[in-house]
Scaffold this active site. Structure first.
Site, PDB file in Angstrom:
ATOM      1  N   THR A  32       0.843  -1.197   0.000  1.00 17.94           N
ATOM      2  CA  THR A  32       0.000   0.000   0.000  1.00 17.94           C
ATOM      3  C   THR A  32       0.881   1.251   0.000  1.00 17.94           C
ATOM      4  O   THR A  32       1.934   1.264   0.633  1.00 17.94           O
ATOM      5  CB  THR A  32      -0.874  -0.016   1.261  1.00 17.94           C
ATOM      6  N   GLU A 110      -0.427  -5.503   5.957  1.00 14.36           N
ATOM      7  CA  GLU A 110       0.894  -5.548   5.312  1.00 14.36           C
ATOM      8  C   GLU A 110       1.803  -6.533   6.042  1.00 14.36           C
ATOM      9  O   GLU A 110       2.572  -7.272   5.422  1.00 14.36           O
ATOM     10  CB  GLU A 110       1.517  -4.151   5.309  1.00 14.36           C
TER      11      GLU A 110
END
Ligand code: 5RP
Length: 232
Positions: A32, A110
């Site tokens: 991201t 993540e």
């Protein structure tokens, strides 16, 4: 969204270089942020131009949307629990390759995606590469536990601040429905030690200190330098 930051060109250089790591047949974690967005867009081009054929697992709603727009086939950790590679951005990386992530409040997913990957690569511009970490540590928190976590982070020497929304009154809500606190610890001498103290606080979902980076793709004046973790 167009990246108009001073480092936009360097972000693009690092992001696009890492796209070359992706080969057909791989399962790849898609990070991201504005740097890895260049990786995702380049992968979309390689699908069209070269017939590259791989599965992506996005780390956020933002990454998912960009991957869909780029024509990347998506899968899930449930279907593909072990990834060949995860590529992501970072807020800071120190010279021992400890990383702070979570500037986009996506660090929990993540970390799960990076932890599921055989190889974890960060793409960054030179401004992110520092001798020691100083970036406030993002901590995703159950809303119910916000005051307790705030107190404990303060006891650890941090200055936690609840992250507030832009164009939205009140706190940022993560893709997992939680709050984020940014805890400033000044210069972090012992990232692993600090991480071990934050993790057990009741109500902490995940903090943004990563210790599993394999390779850093760093955009410098002369091009992209690859810095590998020394194993020993
Ligand atoms: C999101 C992140 C991002 O990777 C990090 O904030 C870097 O973003 P950018 O590439 O836009 O500078 O950790 O949670």
């Amino acid at each position: 969204m167009k990246d108009v930051s001073a480092n936009a060109d360097a972000k693009r250089l690092a992001g696009e270089a890492a796209a070359e790591l992706v080969k057909s047949g791989m399962v790849v974690g898609l990070g991201t942020g504005s740097t890895v967005a260049w990786t995702i867009k380049r992968l979309g081009e390689k699908i069209k131009e070269e017939g590259l054929d791989f599965w992506g697992i996005p780390t956020s709603f933002q990454a998912e949307n960009l991957a869909i727009a780029s024509g990347i086939k998506l899968t899930t950790l449930n279907s593909h629990p072990v990834l060949d590679l995860a590529i992501d951005g970072a807020d800071q990386v120190d010279h021992n390759l400890y990383v702070i992530k979570g500037g986009g409040a996506a660090h929990t997913r993540e970390k799960v995606v990076a932890g599921s990957a055989r190889r974890f690569v960060i793409v960054a511009d030179e401004s992110k590469y520092v001798p020691k970490l100083t970036w406030p540590v993002p901590v995703e928190v159950l809303p119910f536990a916000f005051r307790l976590v705030e107190r404990r982070l303060t006891e650890l020497g941090g200055k936690p601040v609840l992250r507030l929304g832009k164009m939205k009154d009140g706190p940022v809500i993560t893709d997992n429905g939680n709050f984020v606190m940014d805890a400033d610890f000044g210069t972090i001498e012992d990232p692993k030690g600090l991480a071990a103290k934050i993790s057990p606080i009741p109500g902490v979902v995940e903090h943004g200190i990563f210790d599993n980076l394999d390779e850093l793709y760093l955009a410098r004046a002369g091009g992209v330098e690859i810095i590998r973790r020394r194993r020993g």
